[in-house]
Design a protein around this motif. Structure first.
Motif: not given
Length: 405
Positions: A277-282, A288-297, A221-223, A269-272
């Motif tokens: 990142a797009r859903a969180l930006t909204a 903007s990336s997996s790493q950004d999501v991981v950092e937020l978590v 689960v990445a890009t 399109a839902l879970a990558s």
């Protein structure tokens, strides 16, 4: 990967099996044996065993490892695979990284390097860097290209394994049907094996973390999202090499969400990582990336945690079907988004354990990758090793040596 043996006359790996009539296939388990023992196993005369051992020693594949305990008279010499006699190259080409390792014949990494490199720069740029790093690593070990038995490469897209060519890879502009083995042939005489990165990761994970498990699904689960399937101890590529491509399975929750493949509602399109990142930006967060999501978590952001948990549920929905079809003993979650830890895996478990038949999940383990970012480069090394040490490869090397005398 660790070999699953069925007695001294059978050699089984996740890349296939072969009757071990060849002397070297018996010695691949690493156990030292005398000429007498090898003669008893194979039924061959000791003189024939001696000639074959001599040929394998000249290739740097077998070595003497001391004498057996004497029962009277001169002790007998023992022979085993020379793990460090020759080497292989493992290459992990990611969307934005390059990892390369030189390994011995057991798969142990001797030296490695990694760098950030965008695969979109094109095959010539990326493969030239592979060649540069490979020569430098070999020199660091005091080796040359002639010591290299084979090269294994994992690419982040669909690959026609028989030719080593990427086929319509969505995030690899300029790579479509590019002759990867042919391009590297100008730098190395060794054979080049190419596969998609998830298959490679499945091989690496099984070798180093699950050597006794014959039914395993590795999910990256990445890009993007994909899986590598090992069933009955064998890697399953399917008819055209697309087995395990779960990222483009339809998920009802995302019916109207467009996917890069041209369809709508794909799991990817839902879970990558980019999708989350797009859903969180909204919602007003910056990602903007997996790493950004991981950092937020990791910072405890509730919205990010809930989004990752939901991604796990979506992945679990698809894996529920896989569990019914394949009945794995283990589902391993890897890739950059797996660094979000238990939040992603908890979502997967929630759905799989709830919706699958009890018999299928009674002993099913769903867990995070133990090899982490190294899964692909370890698997690429094993891909190379099993090709290089296959009976037909050994026979070809012995014949070539004999012909050159």
């Amino acid at each position: 990967m660790s070999d699953v043996s069925a007695g001294p006359e059978r050699h089984v790996t996740a890349l296939g099996s072969s009757a071990a009539s060849d002397l070297f296939q018996i010695l691949r388990d690493g156990r030292p044996r005398t000429r007498t023992e090898l003669s008893a196993i194979t039924g061959l005369a000791r003189s024939t065993i001696a000639l074959r051992i001599d040929a394998l020693m000249k290739l740097g594949l077998v070595g003497s490892v001391g004498d057996a305990v004497s029962t009277g008279g001169r002790p007998s010499s023992q022979f085993a695979i020379a793990a460090s006699g020759r080497v292989v190259l493992g290459v992990d080409v990611g969307a934005s990284h390059l990892r390369i390792a030189v390994s011995d014949l057991t798969g142990a990494t001797l030296v490695r390097v990694q760098e950030q490199l965008d695969v979109a720069e094109g095959p010539e740029v990326v493969l030239d860097r592979v060649a540069e790093h490979a020569h430098a690593l070999l020199a660091e070990l005091g080796r040359t290209a002639s010591d290299l038995l084979a090269i294994g490469i994992g690419l982040p897209g669909p690959v026609e394994h028989s030719s080593g060519r990427p086929i319509n890879p969505p995030i690899m502009p300029g790579w479509d049907r590019f002759d990867v083995p042919g391009y590297l042939a100008s730098s190395f005489a060794a054979p080049v094996l190419v596969d998609n990165d998830v298959n490679i990761m499945a091989l690496g994970e099984r070798e180093h973390a699950w050597p006794e498990v014959d039914h395993l699904i590795f999910v990256k689960v990445a890009t993007g999202i994909g899986s590598g399937v090992i069933s009955s101890g064998l890697l399953q590529r399917g008819a055209q090499g697309t087995a395990g491509d779960i990222g483009h399975v339809y998920v009802a929750r995302g019916a109207e969400v467009p996917c890069a493949c041209g369809n709508r509602g794909c799991l990817e399109a839902l879970a990558s990582g980019p999708a989350i990142a797009r859903a969180l930006t909204a919602t007003g967060l910056t990602a903007s990336s997996s790493q950004d999501v991981v950092e937020l978590v990791k910072r405890g952001n509730i919205d990010a945690i809930q989004a990752v948990r939901q991604a796990g549920r979506d992945i679990g929905e698809v894996l529920t079907t896989c569990v019914s079809l394949i009945n794995p003993s283990a589902i391993v979650i890897g890739g950059s988004l797996a660094q979000a830890g238990e939040h992603l895996i908890a979502g997967v478990r929630e759905v799989v354990y709830t919706r699958s038949m009890p018999l299928a999940t009674e002993h099913l383990q769903i867990t995070q990758s133990k090899t982490g970012p190294d899964a692909a480069v370890l698997g690429a090394s094993m891909l190379a090793i099993h090709h290089a040490l296959a009976p037909e490869s050994i026979e070809a090397m012995v014949a070539a040596t004999a012909a050159s005398r």
